[in-house]
Design a protein around this motif. Structure first.
Motif, PDB file in Angstrom:
ATOM      1  N   LEU A 199       0.824  -1.212   0.000  1.00  0.00           N
ATOM      2  CA  LEU A 199       0.000   0.000   0.000  1.00  0.00           C
ATOM      3  C   LEU A 199       0.855   1.259   0.000  1.00  0.00           C
ATOM      4  CD1 LEU A 199      -2.894  -0.909   2.475  1.00  0.00           C
ATOM      5  CD2 LEU A 199      -3.075  -0.565   0.007  1.00  0.00           C
ATOM      6  N   ARG A 200       1.930   1.258   0.773  1.00  0.00           N
ATOM      7  CA  ARG A 200       2.790   2.452   0.823  1.00  0.00           C
ATOM      8  C   ARG A 200       3.399   2.743  -0.545  1.00  0.00           C
ATOM      9  NH1 ARG A 200       3.905   4.895   5.572  1.00  0.00           N
ATOM     10  NH2 ARG A 200       3.517   3.759   7.529  1.00  0.00           N
ATOM     11  N   LEU A 201       3.888   1.721  -1.208  1.00  0.00           N
ATOM     12  CA  LEU A 201       4.477   1.920  -2.540  1.00  0.00           C
ATOM     13  C   LEU A 201       3.439   2.479  -3.509  1.00  0.00           C
ATOM     14  CD1 LEU A 201       6.629  -1.325  -2.924  1.00  0.00           C
ATOM     15  CD2 LEU A 201       7.472   1.025  -2.803  1.00  0.00           C
ATOM     16  N   TYR A 202       2.226   1.909  -3.468  1.00  0.00           N
ATOM     17  CA  TYR A 202       1.184   2.360  -4.400  1.00  0.00           C
ATOM     18  C   TYR A 202       0.724   3.776  -4.073  1.00  0.00           C
ATOM     19  CZ  TYR A 202      -3.366   3.158  -6.428  1.00  0.00           C
ATOM     20  OH  TYR A 202      -4.422   3.744  -7.072  1.00  0.00           O
ATOM     21  N   ILE A 203       0.484   4.073  -2.821  1.00  0.00           N
ATOM     22  CA  ILE A 203      -0.062   5.389  -2.442  1.00  0.00           C
ATOM     23  C   ILE A 203       0.912   6.506  -2.780  1.00  0.00           C
ATOM     24  CG2 ILE A 203      -0.712   6.822  -0.449  1.00  0.00           C
ATOM     25  CD1 ILE A 203      -2.157   4.401   0.695  1.00  0.00           C
TER      26      ILE A 203
END
Length: 357
Positions: A247-251
């Protein structure tokens, strides 16, 4: 300011339901108002479709109603029907022909075949309808309760095995087995796809709950996501380190994308920069899964079952699984994980020793 996703869906479904009710007999409106507080907007639409099929069946097959339109039916007409009429309806919905008109005005005929599960749902719709009318004293008898449900055959629960989960996520990340055309899109969507697949497999949320997520629904302080369950209940579902990393990479990448109006807050976007749809995620799962498990029909719901299976194997707590998956009835959970419960019971046979060695 854009409405929250779940409210947008309710608004759109309300419009669809009003259009359907305008086609049905007037007394149907009271029924749908009566069940509004305990059913979702999607369920009410399904019931409306089913009732329309029922009244169309009466017009097409019952000589007493051959000159009727849908609006001509009265409550007295329902009281004159028999159990045999409803049993004939059950037989009718197994297979029927529908005619439509295309954009050029040509009549198109199509065959519709329903599974036993679909037939059961249509009978359930009719039973709910009759039960409400009878309870409110609008009809004199509830003959629908005498109609039997078709017996359903038990199906094997399809899930990904642990090694298949790893292979599946590897394929989502690399796209190595995709076609050349698919790989071009994969370069643009890899972070998004990995985040979605990891989230589904790591939390067991429904695809509709995933689609409805907004950026602000992700809480990295507590490693949780705020979702709207079926029925409108709001809960926080917690995730682990693998989901957090994805999620961190995508956000980080998501915040650089300018979304279209009414999708500004959406967490997951389509290539058109609109809130991603359920069908898109269904196709996404199919695209990756068919390269990893070609003999298993994997859907988002199968990823949810995979998570539930893994959680139960790790904890042995069926009530925890039911709570995390958002099952309102523990029997729903037990039905899906009965084989695992039996496996655990068998494993207990040598746990208690009667004599010391």
């Amino acid at each position: 300011m854009a409405l929250p996703y779940h409210k947008q869906i309710d608004r759109d479904n309300t419009k669809k339901l009003r259009a359907l009710l305008s086609e049905l007999p007037n007394f149907c409106s009271a029924y749908f108002r009566g069940i509004e507080s305990r059913t979702s907007s999607r369920t009410r639409i399904s019931y409306a479709y089913d009732l329309r099929i029922f009244f169309q069946f009466l017009i097409r097959t019952n000589p007493a109603f051959k000159d009727y339109s849908l609006h001509d039916f009265t409550l007295e007409d329902l009281d004159h029907l028999t159990v045999l009429d409803l049993e004939e309806y059950t037989d009718y919905v197994k297979y029927r022909q529908e005619t439509d008109t295309d954009t050029q005005g040509h009549t198109i005929s199509r065959d519709i075949t329903n599974s036993r599960a679909a037939i059961k749902r249509k009978i359930a719709s009719l039973r709910s309808f009759y039960k409400y009318l009878y309870k409110d004293g609008l009809i004199k008898q509830n003959i629908a309760e005498l109609v039997d449900f078709p017996r359903l055959t038990e199906k094997d629960i399809i899930r990904l095995d642990p090694n298949e989960v790893a292979d599946f996520l590897d394929e989502v990340e690399s796209g190595s087995e995709l076609t050349a055309r698919q790989q071009k899109f994969h370069d643009k969507t890899q972070l998004r796809d990995s985040a979605i697949m990891t989230l589904l497999l790591g939390t067991g949320i429904r695809v509709s709950e995933c689609v409805g997520l907004n950026i602000q629904d992700v809480d990295f302080n507590n490693n949780g996501i705020h979702i709207h369950r079926k029925g409108g209940k709001e809960v926080t579902v917690y995730f682990g380190d693998e989901v957090e990393n994805a999620l961190r990479l995508y956000i980080t990448a998501r915040k650089k994308i300018l979304a279209l109006p009414e999708s500004e807050d959406a967490l997951f976007l389509s290539l058109r920069n609109q809130r991603i749809g359920v069908r898109t995620i269904e196709n996404m799962v199919k695209k990756y899964a068919q390269n990893v498990t070609p003999y298993k029909h994997i859907t988002p719901h199968k990823l949810r079952s995979t998570y539930g299976t893994n959680l139960y194997r790790e904890t042995g707590d069926i009530y925890l699984v039911a709570d995390v998956l958002g099952h309102s009835d523990i029997n729903t959970t037990k039905k899906h994980y009965a084989a695992l419960e039996d496996e655990r019971r068998r494993s207990a046979r040598n746990k208690v020793h009667l004599r010391e060695d």
